[in-house]
Enzyme design. Structure first.
Site, PDB file in Angstrom:
ATOM      1  N   GLU A 209       5.361  -6.485  -2.721  1.00  0.00           N
ATOM      2  CA  GLU A 209       5.148  -5.082  -2.352  1.00  0.00           C
ATOM      3  C   GLU A 209       5.863  -4.853  -1.029  1.00  0.00           C
ATOM      4  O   GLU A 209       5.338  -5.169   0.043  1.00  0.00           O
ATOM      5  CB  GLU A 209       3.648  -4.780  -2.242  1.00  0.00           C
ATOM      6  CG  GLU A 209       2.918  -4.826  -3.567  1.00  0.00           C
ATOM      7  CD  GLU A 209       3.386  -3.774  -4.539  1.00  0.00           C
ATOM      8  OE1 GLU A 209       3.944  -2.751  -4.092  1.00  0.00           O
ATOM      9  OE2 GLU A 209       3.215  -3.964  -5.761  1.00  0.00           O
ATOM     10  N   CYS A 243       4.150   2.036   4.133  1.00  0.00           N
ATOM     11  CA  CYS A 243       5.343   1.660   3.364  1.00  0.00           C
ATOM     12  C   CYS A 243       5.871   2.803   2.517  1.00  0.00           C
ATOM     13  O   CYS A 243       7.058   2.823   2.167  1.00  0.00           O
ATOM     14  CB  CYS A 243       5.053   0.446   2.496  1.00  0.00           C
ATOM     15  SG  CYS A 243       3.701   0.677   1.319  1.00  0.00           S
TER      16      CYS A 243
END
Length: 494
Positions: A209, A243
């Site tokens: 991720e 993110c």
């Protein structure tokens, strides 16, 4: 820190006992995580405040999203664990064909510091739901929260099957020398490459991720006040350290000027002209990240349209908007991961798409438009982990949607049932009976032309040129008749 080899060996020994396989053990561990969140909520919120100056609203959101996903997992676990039946070809009509959800074994989960509860515990309880043992690596940057997890996790979970290691790059490097059955990493792309390299030594499957520069395209004829609100909410939550935060905006020159004016109003409404004194605005994670973002601002002083204020003593960076930025400017060289928003002028959506297609695939793309043709262009011509139209970041809160990257922004996905699936191997299981052996003679040597013809008639599929489908009962009766005829063929061959 205890010896990594000893920790991993202990987890492997615990997994081999078989106790993690049962529904009861998994449900007990998930209940332990729920108690951990409920009984330590205030301490968690204090640690998030200490690490990141995280406002209570954002801390509550982080805990609550984690908790809701956990409860969904607990409510559905028994159903998710059941073997999955699959369609069978005619030759396997009498067999059992199933997909078994099998735990991998010992899982290494490397969490991150920007959302140290959600991005650490969500993968962990997904791995436990899958019946795995877990080695949890927390981040040294979010030191207070990591120390808290190191202290409280052993109180609520099986100490033989769950271990917590706190530390920085050195500890991560040591951990990656060991062999695991699965690795789940959340963080930046450069470390992600190191994780993948380490995993490749043992062909260990991974979920990465990662992040990237998430673009925003603002089309004409939009409500720019709403656009400013939604972009800046995504950009300033957690001080931009997300993110999936919008990283930069692409729009025409006319829209740029109007959008900047709308953003000035938004920032004033969000933080009353002084974000540094607002209880709703956070700080950067540490001095290194502060200096990195400050350097970008210092190199872009001629482009500052809003903000640009920094305070080294607090790792504070004000919400900052840069105008007239070029694709080759320092602000576009790396993921921002801070509250600085460059705006780049483009002539139209085609120019924006051209830039995206020729670059790395981002974790998210955000489009603001009321034009179906423009929205379809981005939907059909670009690739990214996620796509959100007329908002930012909210797709991560829909637990039925996969959350993950593609290409440079990562691999694999999780959230909801996908988290459980991530930590389970789909084992193909076929069970047959030792009967009707005469039927099997078709596949045994000697191979004859007559056998080939029979197999072709029975097994070869045809294209379906019609959407019409027969009722299930008719299909079953037909398969039984076909199986009987196949048996007759076998007898005829003999």
């Amino acid at each position: 820190m205890a010896n990594c080899t000893e920790i991993v060996k202990g987890l492997k020994d615990a997994f081999r006992t078989g106790k993690t396989v049962s529904y009861e053990w998994r449900r007990q561990q998930l209940g332990g995580v729920l108690k951990l969140l409920d009984e330590n909520k205030e301490e968690i919120m204090k640690s998030l405040k200490q690490d990141l100056h995280k406002p209570p609203f954002e801390a509550f959101f982080e805990i609550d999203q984690c908790r809701n996903d956990l409860i969904d997992t607990m409510n559905n676990l028994k159903e998710w664990m059941k073997p999955q039946k699959v369609q069978k070809p005619l030759v396997n009509l009498m067999d059992k064909a199933l997909i078994q959800k099998q735990p991998y074994g010992v899982v290494l989960i490397i969490g991150t510091w920007n959302f140290p509860i959600m991005l650490t515990l969500m993968p962990m309880f997904g791995a436990l739901a899958g019946g795995n043992c877990v080695l949890l690596k927390t981040s040294r940057i979010s030191w207070s929260t990591s120390k808290l997890l190191e202290h409280i996790v052993p109180k609520y979970l099986d100490n033989d099957c769950v271990k917590v290691v706190n530390g920085g790059t050195g500890e991560t490097t040591d951990l990656l020398k060991e062999r695991y059955d699965y690795i789940f990493y959340t963080g930046n792309t450069s470390i992600g490459k190191m994780v993948m390299t380490a995993a490749s030594q043992y062909l260990t499957p991974v979920t990465l991720e990662l992040g990237g520069k998430n673009p925003v395209y603002v089309d004409k004829n939009c409500d720019l006040r709403a656009v400013a609100n939604r972009i800046l909410w995504g950009k300033t939550i957690n001080a931009g350290q997300t993110c999936i935060a919008p990283d930069y905006v692409m729009c025409t020159k006319d829209i740029q000027e109007k959008l900047i004016e709308a953003m000035k109003v938004t920032i004033n409404e969000f933080y009353q002209d002084d974000p540094s004194s607002s209880d709703s605005y956070g700080r950067l994670g540490n001095e290194r990240h502060f200096q990195r973002v400050k350097q970008i601002i210092d190199s872009s002083k001629d482009n500052i349209a809003i903000g640009g204020i920094t305070n080294e003593n607090e790792n504070y960076v004000s919400p900052t908007v840069l105008k007239d930025v070029k694709f080759t400017d320092p602000a576009m060289m790396e993921e921002m991961f801070g509250p600085v928003l460059p705006i780049i002028q483009v002539n139209n959506e085609d120019e924006a798409i051209e830039f995206l297609v020729n670059g790395e695939k981002p974790l998210a793309i955000y489009i603001f438009s009321n034009d179906k043709k423009v929205k379809d262009k981005f939907r059909n011509s670009t690739s990214s982990g996620g796509l959100v139209i007329n908002d930012t970041m909210l797709h991560a809160g829909v637990m039925t949607l996969p959350f993950g990257g593609v290409g440079n922004s990562g691999m694999g996905a999780y959230h909801g049932k996908l988290t459980f699936d991530t930590f389970c191997h789909n084992r193909a299981c076929l069970e047959r009976e030792l009967i009707l052996e005469g039927l099997q003679s078709i596949r045994y040597p000697p191979y004859t032309q007559k056998k080939i013809q029979i197999i072709q008639r029975v097994t070869q599929k045809k294209l379906n040129h019609s959407p019409f489908k027969l009722p299930f009962s008719v299909v079953v009766i037909g398969m039984i008749v076909a199986a009987f005829l196949l048996q007759m063929f076998a007898l005829y061959i003999e």
